[in-house]
Scaffold this motif. Sequence first.
Motif, PDB file in Angstrom:
ATOM      1  N   GLY A  17       8.336  28.318  42.505  1.00  0.00           N
ATOM      2  CA  GLY A  17       8.446  29.733  42.168  1.00  0.00           C
ATOM      3  C   GLY A  17       8.455  29.955  40.673  1.00  0.00           C
ATOM      4  O   GLY A  17       7.543  29.599  39.948  1.00  0.00           O
ATOM      5  N   ALA A  18       9.527  30.582  40.190  1.00  0.00           N
ATOM      6  CA  ALA A  18       9.651  30.895  38.769  1.00  0.00           C
ATOM      7  C   ALA A  18      10.499  29.865  38.035  1.00  0.00           C
ATOM      8  O   ALA A  18      11.008  30.143  36.957  1.00  0.00           O
ATOM      9  N   GLY A  19      10.662  28.676  38.613  1.00  0.00           N
ATOM     10  CA  GLY A  19      11.466  27.651  37.963  1.00  0.00           C
ATOM     11  C   GLY A  19      10.784  27.076  36.736  1.00  0.00           C
ATOM     12  O   GLY A  19       9.626  27.355  36.441  1.00  0.00           O
ATOM     13  N   LYS A  20      11.512  26.221  36.024  1.00  0.00           N
ATOM     14  CA  LYS A  20      10.999  25.620  34.804  1.00  0.00           C
ATOM     15  C   LYS A  20      10.442  24.237  35.097  1.00  0.00           C
ATOM     16  O   LYS A  20      10.885  23.536  35.999  1.00  0.00           O
ATOM     17  N   TYR A  21       9.456  23.847  34.299  1.00  0.00           N
ATOM     18  CA  TYR A  21       8.922  22.503  34.388  1.00  0.00           C
ATOM     19  C   TYR A  21       9.914  21.517  33.772  1.00  0.00           C
ATOM     20  O   TYR A  21      10.604  21.825  32.804  1.00  0.00           O
ATOM     21  N   ASN A  22       9.970  20.301  34.335  1.00  0.00           N
ATOM     22  CA  ASN A  22      10.796  19.279  33.704  1.00  0.00           C
ATOM     23  C   ASN A  22      10.052  18.696  32.503  1.00  0.00           C
ATOM     24  O   ASN A  22       8.867  18.967  32.288  1.00  0.00           O
ATOM     25  N   PHE A  23      10.749  17.875  31.719  1.00  0.00           N
ATOM     26  CA  PHE A  23      10.180  17.424  30.450  1.00  0.00           C
ATOM     27  C   PHE A  23       8.982  16.498  30.662  1.00  0.00           C
ATOM     28  O   PHE A  23       8.078  16.440  29.820  1.00  0.00           O
ATOM     29  N   LEU A  24       8.925  15.779  31.787  1.00  0.00           N
ATOM     30  CA  LEU A  24       7.784  14.894  32.030  1.00  0.00           C
ATOM     31  C   LEU A  24       6.523  15.694  32.333  1.00  0.00           C
ATOM     32  O   LEU A  24       5.426  15.348  31.876  1.00  0.00           O
ATOM     33  N   GLU A  25       6.653  16.772  33.087  1.00  0.00           N
ATOM     34  CA  GLU A  25       5.503  17.638  33.352  1.00  0.00           C
ATOM     35  C   GLU A  25       5.054  18.351  32.075  1.00  0.00           C
ATOM     36  O   GLU A  25       3.847  18.565  31.868  1.00  0.00           O
ATOM     37  N   ARG A  26       5.988  18.707  31.230  1.00  0.00           N
ATOM     38  CA  ARG A  26       5.622  19.333  29.957  1.00  0.00           C
ATOM     39  C   ARG A  26       4.911  18.335  29.038  1.00  0.00           C
ATOM     40  O   ARG A  26       3.966  18.689  28.322  1.00  0.00           O
ATOM     41  N   LEU A  27       5.341  17.071  29.076  1.00  0.00           N
ATOM     42  CA  LEU A  27       4.665  16.053  28.286  1.00  0.00           C
ATOM     43  C   LEU A  27       3.247  15.823  28.791  1.00  0.00           C
ATOM     44  O   LEU A  27       2.312  15.623  27.990  1.00  0.00           O
ATOM     45  N   LEU A  28       3.056  15.886  30.094  1.00  0.00           N
ATOM     46  CA  LEU A  28       1.707  15.788  30.651  1.00  0.00           C
ATOM     47  C   LEU A  28       0.841  16.959  30.196  1.00  0.00           C
ATOM     48  O   LEU A  28      -0.355  16.776  29.863  1.00  0.00           O
ATOM     49  N   GLY A  29       1.411  18.155  30.153  1.00  0.00           N
ATOM     50  CA  GLY A  29       0.662  19.307  29.657  1.00  0.00           C
ATOM     51  C   GLY A  29       0.290  19.180  28.191  1.00  0.00           C
ATOM     52  O   GLY A  29      -0.798  19.605  27.777  1.00  0.00           O
ATOM     53  N   VAL A  30       1.170  18.571  27.389  1.00  0.00           N
ATOM     54  CA  VAL A  30       0.869  18.371  25.967  1.00  0.00           C
ATOM     55  C   VAL A  30      -0.308  17.420  25.796  1.00  0.00           C
ATOM     56  O   VAL A  30      -1.204  17.650  24.972  1.00  0.00           O
ATOM     57  N   THR A  31      -0.335  16.337  26.566  1.00  0.00           N
ATOM     58  CA  THR A  31      -1.449  15.388  26.464  1.00  0.00           C
ATOM     59  C   THR A  31      -2.776  16.048  26.864  1.00  0.00           C
ATOM     60  O   THR A  31      -3.811  15.813  26.233  1.00  0.00           O
ATOM     61  N   ARG A  32      -2.741  16.872  27.888  1.00  0.00           N
ATOM     62  CA  ARG A  32      -3.968  17.567  28.294  1.00  0.00           C
ATOM     63  C   ARG A  32      -4.423  18.546  27.219  1.00  0.00           C
ATOM     64  O   ARG A  32      -5.633  18.675  26.955  1.00  0.00           O
ATOM     65  N   LEU A  33      -3.480  19.235  26.603  1.00  0.00           N
ATOM     66  CA  LEU A  33      -3.831  20.178  25.547  1.00  0.00           C
ATOM     67  C   LEU A  33      -4.421  19.466  24.338  1.00  0.00           C
ATOM     68  O   LEU A  33      -5.409  19.935  23.748  1.00  0.00           O
ATOM     69  N   LEU A  34      -3.850  18.332  23.957  1.00  0.00           N
ATOM     70  CA  LEU A  34      -4.392  17.569  22.824  1.00  0.00           C
ATOM     71  C   LEU A  34      -5.817  17.097  23.100  1.00  0.00           C
ATOM     72  O   LEU A  34      -6.679  17.129  22.217  1.00  0.00           O
ATOM     73  N   SER A  35      -6.052  16.673  24.337  1.00  0.00           N
ATOM     74  CA  SER A  35      -7.405  16.217  24.685  1.00  0.00           C
ATOM     75  C   SER A  35      -8.413  17.367  24.668  1.00  0.00           C
ATOM     76  O   SER A  35      -9.523  17.223  24.157  1.00  0.00           O
ATOM     77  N   GLU A  36      -8.033  18.522  25.212  1.00  0.00           N
ATOM     78  CA  GLU A  36      -8.944  19.664  25.243  1.00  0.00           C
ATOM     79  C   GLU A  36      -9.199  20.219  23.847  1.00  0.00           C
ATOM     80  O   GLU A  36     -10.305  20.680  23.547  1.00  0.00           O
ATOM     81  N   MET A  37      -8.184  20.210  23.012  1.00  0.00           N
ATOM     82  CA  MET A  37      -8.374  20.686  21.638  1.00  0.00           C
ATOM     83  C   MET A  37      -9.472  19.912  20.928  1.00  0.00           C
ATOM     84  O   MET A  37     -10.336  20.484  20.251  1.00  0.00           O
ATOM     85  N   HIS A  38      -9.452  18.606  21.084  1.00  0.00           N
ATOM     86  CA  HIS A  38     -10.425  17.777  20.375  1.00  0.00           C
ATOM     87  C   HIS A  38     -11.811  17.909  20.974  1.00  0.00           C
ATOM     88  O   HIS A  38     -12.808  17.985  20.245  1.00  0.00           O
ATOM     89  N   GLN A  39     -11.911  17.962  22.291  1.00  0.00           N
ATOM     90  CA  GLN A  39     -13.214  17.967  22.934  1.00  0.00           C
ATOM     91  C   GLN A  39     -13.929  19.309  22.807  1.00  0.00           C
ATOM     92  O   GLN A  39     -15.148  19.360  22.643  1.00  0.00           O
ATOM     93  N   LYS A  40     -13.177  20.413  22.887  1.00  0.00           N
ATOM     94  CA  LYS A  40     -13.823  21.721  22.964  1.00  0.00           C
ATOM     95  C   LYS A  40     -14.094  22.359  21.606  1.00  0.00           C
ATOM     96  O   LYS A  40     -15.193  22.877  21.367  1.00  0.00           O
ATOM     97  N   PHE A  41     -13.103  22.349  20.709  1.00  0.00           N
ATOM     98  CA  PHE A  41     -13.210  23.200  19.532  1.00  0.00           C
ATOM     99  C   PHE A  41     -13.257  22.440  18.201  1.00  0.00           C
ATOM    100  O   PHE A  41     -13.966  22.844  17.294  1.00  0.00           O
TER     101      PHE A  41
END
Length: 287
Positions: A93-117
Amino acid sequence: MASEMETIEQRLKSFTGQLQTECAILERLVYKHKNQHRRCSYFQYILKVRRDLKLLKSTNLEDILDSSFLVVNGNRPKQKVQLLESLKRRRCGAGKYNFLERLLGVTRLLSEMHQKFLLTTQREISTLLARSFFMKFSLTTLVVLARIRVLVQQMLVDAVLLYNTVSSVSQKEQTVKLNQEGFEVFREYYPTKEEDSIMLKCVWQTDKYVLVEREHKNEANSQENDVSRDVTLSSSKVLYENIEVILGVDESGTAVIEHCPTDPINARENDDNSETNKDEKLVQYHL
């Protein structure tokens, strides 16, 4: 392993501070040259890079790194147990992500930043510099983008290694020693039984690292499933014997069943008839 994780911790904290400095320089360049270049395609790519950097900053990367290294190093046992227990609670629902899921999101964002823009923006600014247009702006922006690219790539490699380490630690049963008011308390941690977990890997392609995600099956759960299958599929070794308690058996092996009256009225009538028959026989005997 401990020395390696300490080195990664120092590097990530250093790279995070340097990336914030480069973001401030890029922000200042956008502020100074926005009115002059805002309609150009290369400037639109610069704005996209700035947007991704703001998104990365909003993830609160420093807190995520602190929580991850607390689990790996175990310097604070009480907080380590709390963080490990928080990994069992998934977002609903509206709960918060734990720190491991947030770390996974950071790695995905770093990869997309480099590849796309980042690569596309550098090509656009390089074309502008080759034509000797806006030399000061082009040269400064190209240097800042190159520095951001190097930092993002190195942070991606270290973040992937950190994620895999935390994920492997959270899937193991372990006992943590706690000190509470002069008493030693041992707290046991049991991970949740999940079939699959995500493992990350950085693969070098041409001139950059590419993030690859793979599903990793839990070996303990697979062994339990195999054992359960063997138990269900194997034939039963229990031998059953017939115990005859109520039924009598004759010599031929057939059961002899004594018929008992089930109706109480018929049973009474039969008793009365038998008594009258006995009386008649007695009368005849006396006669």
